[in-house]
Design a protein around this motif. Structure first.
Motif, PDB file in Angstrom:
ATOM      1  N   VAL A  14       0.868  -1.185   0.000  1.00 37.19           N
ATOM      2  CA  VAL A  14       0.000   0.000   0.000  1.00 37.19           C
ATOM      3  C   VAL A  14       0.905   1.236   0.000  1.00 37.19           C
ATOM      4  CG1 VAL A  14      -1.813  -1.168   1.364  1.00 37.19           C
ATOM      5  CG2 VAL A  14      -0.049   0.169   2.531  1.00 37.19           C
ATOM      6  N   ALA A  15       0.314   2.421  -0.013  1.00 40.24           N
ATOM      7  CA  ALA A  15       1.095   3.649   0.156  1.00 40.24           C
ATOM      8  C   ALA A  15       0.329   4.556   1.114  1.00 40.24           C
ATOM      9  CB  ALA A  15       1.306   4.355  -1.178  1.00 40.24           C
ATOM     10  N   ALA A  16       1.081   5.293   1.925  1.00 38.56           N
ATOM     11  CA  ALA A  16       0.501   6.096   3.001  1.00 38.56           C
ATOM     12  C   ALA A  16      -0.704   6.914   2.540  1.00 38.56           C
ATOM     13  CB  ALA A  16       1.568   7.008   3.594  1.00 38.56           C
ATOM     14  N   HIS A  17      -0.526   7.699   1.492  1.00 36.91           N
ATOM     15  CA  HIS A  17      -1.591   8.640   1.110  1.00 36.91           C
ATOM     16  C   HIS A  17      -2.844   7.945   0.615  1.00 36.91           C
ATOM     17  CE1 HIS A  17      -1.132   8.477  -3.388  1.00 36.91           C
ATOM     18  NE2 HIS A  17      -0.062   7.825  -2.983  1.00 36.91           N
ATOM     19  N   GLN A  18      -2.724   6.686   0.176  1.00 38.90           N
ATOM     20  CA  GLN A  18      -3.873   5.993  -0.389  1.00 38.90           C
ATOM     21  C   GLN A  18      -4.710   5.260   0.659  1.00 38.90           C
ATOM     22  OE1 GLN A  18      -1.079   4.841  -3.881  1.00 38.90           O
ATOM     23  NE2 GLN A  18      -3.120   4.240  -4.562  1.00 38.90           N
ATOM     24  N   SER A  87       4.431   3.214   2.813  1.00 40.73           N
ATOM     25  CA  SER A  87       5.386   4.320   2.697  1.00 40.73           C
ATOM     26  C   SER A  87       5.269   5.193   3.937  1.00 40.73           C
ATOM     27  CB  SER A  87       5.109   5.141   1.435  1.00 40.73           C
ATOM     28  OG  SER A  87       3.798   5.672   1.464  1.00 40.73           O
ATOM     29  N   ILE A  88       6.276   5.993   4.147  1.00 37.37           N
ATOM     30  CA  ILE A  88       6.225   7.000   5.205  1.00 37.37           C
ATOM     31  C   ILE A  88       5.765   8.291   4.546  1.00 37.37           C
ATOM     32  CG2 ILE A  88       7.614   8.410   6.774  1.00 37.37           C
ATOM     33  CD1 ILE A  88       9.456   6.004   7.134  1.00 37.37           C
ATOM     34  N   ALA A  89       4.645   8.849   5.013  1.00 36.50           N
ATOM     35  CA  ALA A  89       4.221  10.132   4.446  1.00 36.50           C
ATOM     36  C   ALA A  89       5.259  11.195   4.858  1.00 36.50           C
ATOM     37  CB  ALA A  89       2.835  10.501   4.943  1.00 36.50           C
ATOM     38  N   TRP A  90       5.929  11.709   3.874  1.00 38.80           N
ATOM     39  CA  TRP A  90       6.971  12.731   4.083  1.00 38.80           C
ATOM     40  C   TRP A  90       6.389  13.858   4.953  1.00 38.80           C
ATOM     41  CZ3 TRP A  90      10.069  14.456  -0.907  1.00 38.80           C
ATOM     42  CH2 TRP A  90      11.071  15.359  -0.562  1.00 38.80           C
ATOM     43  N   ILE A 126       9.629  -0.356   3.275  1.00 38.75           N
ATOM     44  CA  ILE A 126       9.225   1.047   3.309  1.00 38.75           C
ATOM     45  C   ILE A 126       9.716   1.858   2.117  1.00 38.75           C
ATOM     46  CG2 ILE A 126       9.433   3.199   4.657  1.00 38.75           C
ATOM     47  CD1 ILE A 126       7.567   0.955   5.824  1.00 38.75           C
ATOM     48  N   THR A 127       8.773   2.520   1.468  1.00 35.64           N
ATOM     49  CA  THR A 127       9.110   3.481   0.414  1.00 35.64           C
ATOM     50  C   THR A 127       9.188   4.856   1.063  1.00 35.64           C
ATOM     51  OG1 THR A 127       7.599   2.188  -0.941  1.00 35.64           O
ATOM     52  CG2 THR A 127       8.535   4.165  -1.938  1.00 35.64           C
ATOM     53  N   LEU A 128      10.218   5.607   0.715  1.00 36.96           N
ATOM     54  CA  LEU A 128      10.351   6.943   1.311  1.00 36.96           C
ATOM     55  C   LEU A 128       9.438   7.955   0.634  1.00 36.96           C
ATOM     56  CD1 LEU A 128      14.180   6.896   1.926  1.00 36.96           C
ATOM     57  CD2 LEU A 128      12.435   7.240   3.688  1.00 36.96           C
ATOM     58  N   SER A 129       9.429   7.967  -0.681  1.00 29.28           N
ATOM     59  CA  SER A 129       8.595   8.963  -1.357  1.00 29.28           C
ATOM     60  C   SER A 129       7.661   8.257  -2.328  1.00 29.28           C
ATOM     61  CB  SER A 129       9.474   9.970  -2.101  1.00 29.28           C
ATOM     62  OG  SER A 129       8.678  10.947  -2.739  1.00 29.28           O
ATOM     63  N   HIS A 130       6.402   8.143  -1.922  1.00 33.11           N
ATOM     64  CA  HIS A 130       5.423   7.462  -2.771  1.00 33.11           C
ATOM     65  C   HIS A 130       4.287   8.433  -3.101  1.00 33.11           C
ATOM     66  CE1 HIS A 130       3.329   3.418  -3.811  1.00 33.11           C
ATOM     67  NE2 HIS A 130       2.651   4.390  -4.393  1.00 33.11           N
ATOM     68  N   PHE A 131       4.493   9.296  -4.080  1.00 32.14           N
ATOM     69  CA  PHE A 131       3.457  10.205  -4.610  1.00 32.14           C
ATOM     70  C   PHE A 131       2.862  11.094  -3.507  1.00 32.14           C
ATOM     71  CE2 PHE A 131       2.024   6.723  -7.928  1.00 32.14           C
ATOM     72  CZ  PHE A 131       3.279   6.710  -8.456  1.00 32.14           C
ATOM     73  N   GLU A 132       3.664  11.526  -2.563  1.00 28.14           N
ATOM     74  CA  GLU A 132       3.086  12.242  -1.430  1.00 28.14           C
ATOM     75  C   GLU A 132       4.044  13.299  -0.886  1.00 28.14           C
ATOM     76  OE1 GLU A 132       2.417   8.884   1.125  1.00 28.14           O
ATOM     77  OE2 GLU A 132       4.442   8.214   0.790  1.00 28.14           O
ATOM     78  N   MET A 133       4.801  13.956  -1.769  1.00 28.17           N
ATOM     79  CA  MET A 133       5.735  14.972  -1.275  1.00 28.17           C
ATOM     80  C   MET A 133       4.968  16.188  -0.731  1.00 28.17           C
ATOM     81  SD  MET A 133       7.219  16.440  -4.874  1.00 28.17           S
ATOM     82  CE  MET A 133       7.930  17.936  -4.187  1.00 28.17           C
ATOM     83  N   PRO A 134       5.612  16.941   0.168  1.00 28.27           N
ATOM     84  CA  PRO A 134       4.942  18.126   0.726  1.00 28.27           C
ATOM     85  C   PRO A 134       4.539  19.127  -0.365  1.00 28.27           C
ATOM     86  CG  PRO A 134       6.886  17.553   2.024  1.00 28.27           C
ATOM     87  CD  PRO A 134       6.934  16.702   0.797  1.00 28.27           C
TER      88      PRO A 134
END
Ligand code: P53
Length: 476
Positions: A14-18, A87-90, A126-134
């Motif tokens: 999965v990814a954090a933002h989703q 992922s970790i939401a940045w 863990i993905t560091l940046s998954h379509f969720e940059m600030p």
């Protein structure tokens, strides 16, 4: 009978933002995913200027994993997951992206989440940046067109490695970094790199510049991670859609080769630490004067990845046309339909053999361990009156792919670390923002308009996948 190796990392992704939701909780900042509305197949998600009233932003609540992760991880444990990719939401760690110090509440959330996984022996991936940059980095800096983002990302990565090094062994830097090869559309440049183009702007060199800064940031992060803890395994993440020639006409073959060059050079830089000559020649032919310094070139060489993580959903096909004598690949125009395969309801070509081909392609090129960190079938599920979901089509899709993956391992000798099907629990689609494009073994009661109880229930595929894991892929 030979099969997948012992310790094979079966799991889900999965990814954090989703899935997290909680878009303003624990001091979280606004991310690029928070300013994208819901779309549909053929209807692009709107990227708004900040969060506007009256719009439907599906990622704000998503499936509320932020509050329900304990219940969900318990279900993953029941499935038998050996690992769980998220992922970790940045924006939880650095709400605006340019702070010097991280946000403790955000750090704590992931500590708790990783502890919960480990409680069941589930290894976080863990993905560091998954379509969720600030989003602040978009409005203040222009996204990854700005070199300053390298420092911001490396700070974020370093904080994450330091804090979680004893809880997380497997990392990836940028999700599907090569999606932005499709730079004529607005989606990938924005989700990958926070790029918003000016009308009439020459998009291609901006994409190459942003990707270059990301690749340097990735390499510096890999180097920093190794210094913090040499046992960390840090990979890249590539969206693999192999591009076939439509025919055996020599120019179709060349066109397909060029297309593969243009979509997968990112892997060359991640793995080999340098640009392929064909791309440097292309920059020269097109007159692209990119900001690539000697320090950058040195950094790339020092931060080669440990493994290749990749997603696989579909294959593409292309052909040469008379109006394109140099056989240049333009992803928005050069793709054609493959008459030999079926398509999903969202037009994605279903091609299990393409997964075996892709595994071999990566292995032949790079000889690095491979990790399939996404694969799956986005489909409309119908709940029966008793609440069950009979998703036999999803079982068929996954079984066919796992069967090809097994051939790649057993017959072809590819070194494969693991397999984490996408959206193991239903979540917000990245491409369309819809809930109804479902991938999960676990159904989540929520619709495209945001209505529903958010209750979780097991689909037919739940028990099936549980058995796949229990038999290490023998029983499909
Ligand atoms: P959705 C395009 C092509 C291949 C993979 O996608 C892609 C995309 C972007 O839509 O994205 C990956 O949700 C991505 C996930 C995403 C998943 O594939 O559009 O890493 O975040 O959800 C499936 O059906």
């Amino acid at each position: 009978m030979p099969g997948f190796k012992e310790g094979f990392l079966w799991g889900g992704a999965v990814a954090a933002h989703q899935l997290e939701g909680g878009w303003k909780e624990g001091g979280k900042g606004v991310s690029v995913a928070d300013v994208m509305t819901v779309g549909a197949h053929g209807v692009p998600r709107e990227i708004t200027n900040g969060v506007l009233p009256g719009k439907n932003y599906p990622n704000h609540e998503a499936i509320d994993f932020y509050h329900r992760y304990k219940e969900d991880i318990k279900l993953f444990a029941e499935l038998g997951f050996k690992c769980f990719r998220t992922s970790i939401a940045w924006t939880r760690l650095f709400p605006n992206g340019d702070e010097l110090e991280p946000n403790e509440a955000g750090l704590q959330f992931y500590d708790d989440l990783f502890d919960e996984c480990r409680k069941y022996g589930i290894e976080p991936v863990i993905t560091l940046s998954h379509f969720e940059m600030p989003y602040h980095l978009v409005t203040e800096y222009g996204g990854w067109r700005n070199r300053k983002l390298i420092d911001f990302f490396v700070r974020f990565a370093t904080v994450a490695f330091e804090r979680y090094q004893h809880k997380v062994k497997y990392w990836m830097t940028f999700n599907e970094i090569n999606n932005q090869a499709n730079f004529h559309e607005d989606f990938a440049p924005f989700t990958n790199s926070g790029l918003k183009y000016e009308p009439g702007e020459d998009r291609e060199p901006v994409m190459f510049q942003a990707a270059h800064y990301e690749l340097v940031a990735s390499a510096l992060a890999v180097k920093a991670g190794r210094e913090i803890n040499p046992s960390l395994q840090i990979g890249c993440m590539i969206a693999m859609c192999p591009i076939y020639p439509l025919s055996c006409a020599p120019n179709d073959i060349m066109m397909a080769m060029n297309a593969m060059h243009r979509r997968y050079w990112f892997t060359d830089v991640h793995v080999r630490g340098k640009y392929p000559q064909h791309l440097l020649n292309y920059f020269e032919r097109r007159g692209f004067a990119l900001d690539i310094t000697a320090d950058d070139i040195a950094a790339l060489q020092q931060g080669c990845v440990d493994y290749i993580g990749f997603s696989y959903y579909m294959s593409f096909a292309t052909k040469a046309t008379p109006d394109n004598p140099q056989l240049d690949y333009d992803e928005s125009k050069s793709l054609v339909s493959n008459p030999y395969v079926q398509k999903s309801d969202w037009g994605w070509q279903i091609d299990p053999v393409g997964l075996r081909y892709s595994l071999n392609w990566f292995w032949d090129h790079y000889q690095l361990p491979l990790f399939i960190v996404e694969n799956g079938f986005g489909a409309i599920d119908v709940q029966e009156s008793d609440g069950t979901v009979n998703d036999q089509y999803r079982i068929d899709y996954l079984a066919a792919h796992i069967s090809e993956m097994k051939k790649a391992v057993v017959e072809d000798g590819v070194d494969l670390m693991g397999y984490t099907p996408w959206g193991c629990i239903d979540l917000v689609s990245a491409g369309t923002g819809e809930m109804k494009k479902r991938y999960g073994f676990i159904f989540v009661d929520k619709d495209n308009e945001g209505h529903g109880t958010l209750n979780r229930s097991k689909k037919k595929s739940f028990e099936w996948y549980q058995n796949v894991i229990a038999t290490n892929g023998e029983s499909l």
